[in-house]
Motif scaffolding. Structure first.
Motif, PDB file in Angstrom:
ATOM      1  N   ALA A  47       0.871  -1.184   0.000  1.00 42.17           N
ATOM      2  CA  ALA A  47       0.000   0.000   0.000  1.00 42.17           C
ATOM      3  C   ALA A  47       0.913   1.241   0.000  1.00 42.17           C
ATOM      4  O   ALA A  47       2.089   1.134  -0.329  1.00 42.17           O
ATOM      5  CB  ALA A  47      -0.930  -0.034   1.203  1.00 42.17           C
ATOM      6  N   ARG A  48       0.359   2.392   0.374  1.00 46.04           N
ATOM      7  CA  ARG A  48       1.164   3.621   0.250  1.00 46.04           C
ATOM      8  C   ARG A  48       1.173   4.423   1.547  1.00 46.04           C
ATOM      9  O   ARG A  48       0.206   4.413   2.311  1.00 46.04           O
ATOM     10  CB  ARG A  48       0.598   4.503  -0.871  1.00 46.04           C
ATOM     11  CG  ARG A  48       0.612   3.833  -2.212  1.00 46.04           C
ATOM     12  CD  ARG A  48      -0.004   4.718  -3.268  1.00 46.04           C
ATOM     13  NE  ARG A  48      -1.389   5.043  -2.941  1.00 46.04           N
ATOM     14  CZ  ARG A  48      -2.152   5.852  -3.670  1.00 46.04           C
ATOM     15  NH1 ARG A  48      -1.655   6.439  -4.743  1.00 46.04           N
ATOM     16  NH2 ARG A  48      -3.391   6.109  -3.317  1.00 46.04           N
ATOM     17  N   PHE A  89      -1.814  -4.760  -4.664  1.00 42.61           N
ATOM     18  CA  PHE A  89      -1.478  -3.367  -4.359  1.00 42.61           C
ATOM     19  C   PHE A  89      -2.787  -2.639  -4.073  1.00 42.61           C
ATOM     20  O   PHE A  89      -3.745  -2.737  -4.853  1.00 42.61           O
ATOM     21  CB  PHE A  89      -0.769  -2.721  -5.548  1.00 42.61           C
ATOM     22  CG  PHE A  89      -0.502  -1.246  -5.371  1.00 42.61           C
ATOM     23  CD1 PHE A  89       0.442  -0.802  -4.454  1.00 42.61           C
ATOM     24  CD2 PHE A  89      -1.192  -0.301  -6.127  1.00 42.61           C
ATOM     25  CE1 PHE A  89       0.685   0.563  -4.289  1.00 42.61           C
ATOM     26  CE2 PHE A  89      -0.954   1.061  -5.972  1.00 42.61           C
ATOM     27  CZ  PHE A  89      -0.014   1.496  -5.048  1.00 42.61           C
ATOM     28  N   PHE A  90      -2.837  -1.935  -2.934  1.00 39.91           N
ATOM     29  CA  PHE A  90      -4.041  -1.186  -2.541  1.00 39.91           C
ATOM     30  C   PHE A  90      -3.775   0.316  -2.633  1.00 39.91           C
ATOM     31  O   PHE A  90      -2.738   0.789  -2.159  1.00 39.91           O
ATOM     32  CB  PHE A  90      -4.390  -1.468  -1.070  1.00 39.91           C
ATOM     33  CG  PHE A  90      -5.135  -2.753  -0.816  1.00 39.91           C
ATOM     34  CD1 PHE A  90      -4.532  -3.982  -1.039  1.00 39.91           C
ATOM     35  CD2 PHE A  90      -6.436  -2.736  -0.316  1.00 39.91           C
ATOM     36  CE1 PHE A  90      -5.209  -5.176  -0.791  1.00 39.91           C
ATOM     37  CE2 PHE A  90      -7.123  -3.924  -0.061  1.00 39.91           C
ATOM     38  CZ  PHE A  90      -6.510  -5.149  -0.297  1.00 39.91           C
ATOM     39  N   GLY A  91      -4.728   1.081  -3.177  1.00 43.46           N
ATOM     40  CA  GLY A  91      -4.576   2.536  -3.171  1.00 43.46           C
ATOM     41  C   GLY A  91      -5.909   3.255  -3.298  1.00 43.46           C
ATOM     42  O   GLY A  91      -6.849   2.728  -3.913  1.00 43.46           O
ATOM     43  N   GLU A  92      -5.978   4.441  -2.706  1.00 43.32           N
ATOM     44  CA  GLU A  92      -7.136   5.315  -2.921  1.00 43.32           C
ATOM     45  C   GLU A  92      -6.880   6.063  -4.237  1.00 43.32           C
ATOM     46  O   GLU A  92      -5.842   6.722  -4.362  1.00 43.32           O
ATOM     47  CB  GLU A  92      -7.245   6.357  -1.807  1.00 43.32           C
ATOM     48  CG  GLU A  92      -7.492   5.811  -0.415  1.00 43.32           C
ATOM     49  CD  GLU A  92      -7.288   6.910   0.643  1.00 43.32           C
ATOM     50  OE1 GLU A  92      -8.175   7.759   0.788  1.00 43.32           O
ATOM     51  OE2 GLU A  92      -6.234   6.919   1.298  1.00 43.32           O
ATOM     52  N   PRO A  93      -7.796   6.015  -5.194  1.00 41.36           N
ATOM     53  CA  PRO A  93      -7.563   6.693  -6.485  1.00 41.36           C
ATOM     54  C   PRO A  93      -7.260   8.183  -6.308  1.00 41.36           C
ATOM     55  O   PRO A  93      -6.365   8.725  -6.951  1.00 41.36           O
ATOM     56  CB  PRO A  93      -8.879   6.506  -7.231  1.00 41.36           C
ATOM     57  CG  PRO A  93      -9.528   5.327  -6.594  1.00 41.36           C
ATOM     58  CD  PRO A  93      -9.080   5.299  -5.170  1.00 41.36           C
ATOM     59  N   ALA A  98      -8.723  -0.913  -5.740  1.00 39.94           N
ATOM     60  CA  ALA A  98      -9.022   0.514  -5.594  1.00 39.94           C
ATOM     61  C   ALA A  98      -9.886   0.707  -4.354  1.00 39.94           C
ATOM     62  O   ALA A  98     -10.982   0.152  -4.273  1.00 39.94           O
ATOM     63  CB  ALA A  98      -9.761   1.010  -6.828  1.00 39.94           C
ATOM     64  N   ASP A  99      -9.369   1.480  -3.397  1.00 34.34           N
ATOM     65  CA  ASP A  99     -10.161   1.796  -2.205  1.00 34.34           C
ATOM     66  C   ASP A  99     -10.964   3.062  -2.507  1.00 34.34           C
ATOM     67  O   ASP A  99     -10.454   4.181  -2.426  1.00 34.34           O
ATOM     68  CB  ASP A  99      -9.243   2.006  -0.998  1.00 34.34           C
ATOM     69  CG  ASP A  99     -10.047   2.354   0.263  1.00 34.34           C
ATOM     70  OD1 ASP A  99     -11.257   2.619   0.156  1.00 34.34           O
ATOM     71  OD2 ASP A  99      -9.436   2.373   1.355  1.00 34.34           O
ATOM     72  N   GLU A 100     -12.235   2.850  -2.858  1.00 34.40           N
ATOM     73  CA  GLU A 100     -13.124   3.980  -3.190  1.00 34.40           C
ATOM     74  C   GLU A 100     -14.138   4.207  -2.070  1.00 34.40           C
ATOM     75  O   GLU A 100     -15.262   4.653  -2.323  1.00 34.40           O
ATOM     76  CB  GLU A 100     -13.818   3.723  -4.533  1.00 34.40           C
ATOM     77  CG  GLU A 100     -12.847   3.641  -5.702  1.00 34.40           C
ATOM     78  CD  GLU A 100     -13.183   4.629  -6.821  1.00 34.40           C
ATOM     79  OE1 GLU A 100     -13.873   5.636  -6.573  1.00 34.40           O
ATOM     80  OE2 GLU A 100     -12.718   4.380  -7.957  1.00 34.40           O
ATOM     81  N   VAL A 101     -13.725   3.890  -0.835  1.00 34.55           N
ATOM     82  CA  VAL A 101     -14.634   4.093   0.300  1.00 34.55           C
ATOM     83  C   VAL A 101     -15.062   5.564   0.367  1.00 34.55           C
ATOM     84  O   VAL A 101     -16.232   5.865   0.583  1.00 34.55           O
ATOM     85  CB  VAL A 101     -13.976   3.632   1.617  1.00 34.55           C
ATOM     86  CG1 VAL A 101     -14.764   4.112   2.835  1.00 34.55           C
ATOM     87  CG2 VAL A 101     -13.854   2.115   1.636  1.00 34.55           C
ATOM     88  N   MET A 102     -14.104   6.480   0.168  1.00 32.23           N
ATOM     89  CA  MET A 102     -14.454   7.899   0.230  1.00 32.23           C
ATOM     90  C   MET A 102     -14.833   8.447  -1.150  1.00 32.23           C
ATOM     91  O   MET A 102     -15.718   9.287  -1.274  1.00 32.23           O
ATOM     92  CB  MET A 102     -13.310   8.714   0.832  1.00 32.23           C
ATOM     93  CG  MET A 102     -13.704  10.153   1.115  1.00 32.23           C
ATOM     94  SD  MET A 102     -12.489  11.061   2.081  1.00 32.23           S
ATOM     95  CE  MET A 102     -12.886  10.530   3.738  1.00 32.23           C
ATOM     96  N   THR A 103     -14.168   7.980  -2.193  1.00 32.83           N
ATOM     97  CA  THR A 103     -14.343   8.611  -3.510  1.00 32.83           C
ATOM     98  C   THR A 103     -15.523   8.053  -4.302  1.00 32.83           C
ATOM     99  O   THR A 103     -15.940   8.659  -5.288  1.00 32.83           O
ATOM    100  CB  THR A 103     -13.062   8.439  -4.354  1.00 32.83           C
ATOM    101  OG1 THR A 103     -12.729   7.038  -4.403  1.00 32.83           O
ATOM    102  CG2 THR A 103     -11.900   9.205  -3.763  1.00 32.83           C
ATOM    103  N   GLY A 104     -16.061   6.906  -3.895  1.00 31.67           N
ATOM    104  CA  GLY A 104     -17.114   6.256  -4.672  1.00 31.67           C
ATOM    105  C   GLY A 104     -18.450   6.974  -4.610  1.00 31.67           C
ATOM    106  O   GLY A 104     -18.657   7.909  -3.843  1.00 31.67           O
ATOM    107  N   PHE A 105     -19.350   6.544  -5.476  1.00 27.49           N
ATOM    108  CA  PHE A 105     -20.737   7.030  -5.514  1.00 27.49           C
ATOM    109  C   PHE A 105     -20.840   8.538  -5.710  1.00 27.49           C
ATOM    110  O   PHE A 105     -21.593   9.216  -5.038  1.00 27.49           O
ATOM    111  CB  PHE A 105     -21.496   6.535  -4.277  1.00 27.49           C
ATOM    112  CG  PHE A 105     -21.723   5.051  -4.328  1.00 27.49           C
ATOM    113  CD1 PHE A 105     -22.816   4.539  -4.998  1.00 27.49           C
ATOM    114  CD2 PHE A 105     -20.802   4.173  -3.790  1.00 27.49           C
ATOM    115  CE1 PHE A 105     -23.010   3.158  -5.119  1.00 27.49           C
ATOM    116  CE2 PHE A 105     -20.978   2.793  -3.908  1.00 27.49           C
ATOM    117  CZ  PHE A 105     -22.088   2.295  -4.565  1.00 27.49           C
TER     118      PHE A 105
END
Ligand code: PLP
Length: 454
Positions: free
Chosen positions: A128-129, A204-208, A240-247
């Motif tokens: 991850a980062r 590999f995990f990352g927030e877009p 892609a961790d889109e927990v915050m960026t999704g929807f």
């Protein structure tokens, strides 16, 4: 002795919230708060939507619970079908759970299950980062690159590896673990994969777009396609961790849409139910789904995974987002918010950067605009800004440690997509006033703030 509640650390004696509508929360004394952050960047469709409450009530009255190991439900099947075409994945399958951290834990186990089903037993390394946040449960925290959150539990962590944040503004800051060049960042990931050993890295995990920790930070041009290319060439799953960026939060259904990259897995929560129900999911590509279901299977599950009321709420939220074109609203209102922030704060001596996509925006505070020197954490400037704004009826969200893991202050904005123009103006004005008041409370005029010794 009477019963009591453990508080979230930031507020000792919080006001009692009693109702909410649109972008406004009302407390027990009748005070109104403009929710400029949608809580923790959660609320997309706005507060107080009766249709959502009705959808939950109808589902609860009909079927509140049926264990996921024995049944599926109409609500869940309908949700998966309606959501599928919106996801940046071909023929996706979703694993529904109760929130972002649970969804990340599920994704971690799903990448391992996929690699095992592929016959890749040695692939157990996950990368991850720095400067990212993936949740507070232990696996998710270990993925996260946010040092103050990790510190008390560090002896329990350390299973996962971290590469640099894609954070051009901080590329030259000592201790930032940040780089700004897409080619160099992709090269660093490839080197980390080689260092772990060929055939060792699972995912590999990352927030877009990095949400709360760095404050709406977008990677440099070409970053995600380059990262996806490295992952594909090395058999590494891209999550892609889109927990915050999704929807719709960043003005497109998912942030990966903007970068035209299809991950292997996508994690969502927050905006999926807009705060109306605890919910999250992992979406897997058809290839991952087929590999796991025809391979070794997936040994996993929670009591409240596959919960039908959560699915009914998520379906109603999805309907509202679609029918009221709220994703498009997030894009246009986000541009208006950035304009207002630049007009009110662009020349402020303590504002180093104003950035955002859709209705996710970040305002980074600095001691010196030239050198980008951060405020030392000991000054707790951002805490004071958030507190003063709240006292004045404006709810903000903040991140700290963005500059070098410890120091650095960023204000995060993420209002509901139904926010009005007048409210956007109040957000920008209120933020500037709270910042000036916080600086004055320290005994400095805002104009001289940058020259005050640390
Ligand atoms: N991932 C990201 C990108 C987040 O922003 C968050 C929460 O802020 C999480 C994961 C964890 O989600 P939750 O708080 O629902 O467990």
């Amino acid at each position: 002795m009477s019963g009591r509640v453990f508080r979230r650390a930031s507020v000792a004696n919080p006001p009692v919230a009693v109702r909410a509508h649109g972008s406004t929360i009302v407390d027990a004394d009748g005070r109104e708060y403009l929710d400029a952050a949608g809580g923790a960047v959660v609320v997309g469709i706005g507060h107080g939507r009766r249709e959502v409450a009705q959808a939950a009530a109808d589902q609860l009255a009909t079927l509140a619970y049926a264990h996921g190991s024995a049944f599926t439900t109409e609500a869940l099947e309908r949700y998966a079908q309606r959501l599928g075409p919106r996801l940046p994945l071909d023929d996706p399958a979703i694993y529904p759970v109760s929130g972002g951290s649970e969804a990340i834990e599920t994704a971690l186990k799903l990448v391992r299950a996929t690699q095992l089903a592929r016959g890749q037993q040695d692939r157990d390394v996950v990368i991850a980062r720095w400067g990212s946040y993936h949740g507070n449960s232990l696996g998710a925290l270990d993925l996260s690159g946010r040092r103050p959150l990790r510190a008390p539990y560090e002896s329990w962590l350390g299973r996962f590896r971290h590469v640099s944040a894609a954070y051009p503004y901080r590329a030259d800051t000592p201790g930032s673990h940040a780089m700004g060049d897409a080619h160099a960042l992709a090269g660093e990931l490839e080197a980390a994969i080689r260092e772990a050993g060929e055939g060792r890295v699972a995912a590999f995990f990352g927030e877009p777009i990095v949400g709360a920790t760095l404050g709406a930070v977008e990677p440099p041009e070409g970053y995600w396609p380059a990262i996806a290319d490295v992952c594909r060439r090395h058999g590494v799953l891209l999550v892609a961790d889109e927990v915050m960026t999704g929807f719709g939060r960043t003005g497109t259904w998912f942030a990966m849409d903007r970068f035209r990259v299809q991950p292997d897995l996508l994690v969502a929560a927050k905006g999926a139910t807009s705060g109306y129900w605890p919910f999250g999911f992992v979406a897997a590509s058809a290839e991952v789904w087929e590999t796991v279901t025809t391979g070794g299977g997936f040994v996993h599950g929670f009591t409240y995974s596959h919960q039908p009321a959560a699915a009914a709420v998520a379906l109603e939220v999805l309907r509202i987002l679609e029918e009221e074109q709220l994703v498009e609203a997030s894009a246009t209102k986000g541009e208006r918010l950035l304009e207002l922030l630049r007009a009110r704060l662009g020349d402020h001596p303590t504002v180093g950067d104003i950035r955002g996509r859709g209705l996710l925006a970040g305002v980074e505070l600095v001691l010196d605009r030239e050198t980008k020197a951060p405020f030392p954490r000991s000054r707790r400037l951002v805490d004071a800004v958030v507190r003063i704004a709240r006292e004045r009826g404006l709810l903000l969200y903040s991140g700290t440690g963005n500059a070098n893991g410890i120091d650095g202050d960023v204000i995060v904005l993420g209002p509901p997509f139904v926010v009005t123009d007048e409210e956007l103006t109040r957000i920008a004005d209120g933020l500037r006033d709270a910042l000036d008041a916080a600086l004055r409370a320290e005994g400095v005029s805002p104009e001289r703030a940058a020259s005050r010794p640390a």
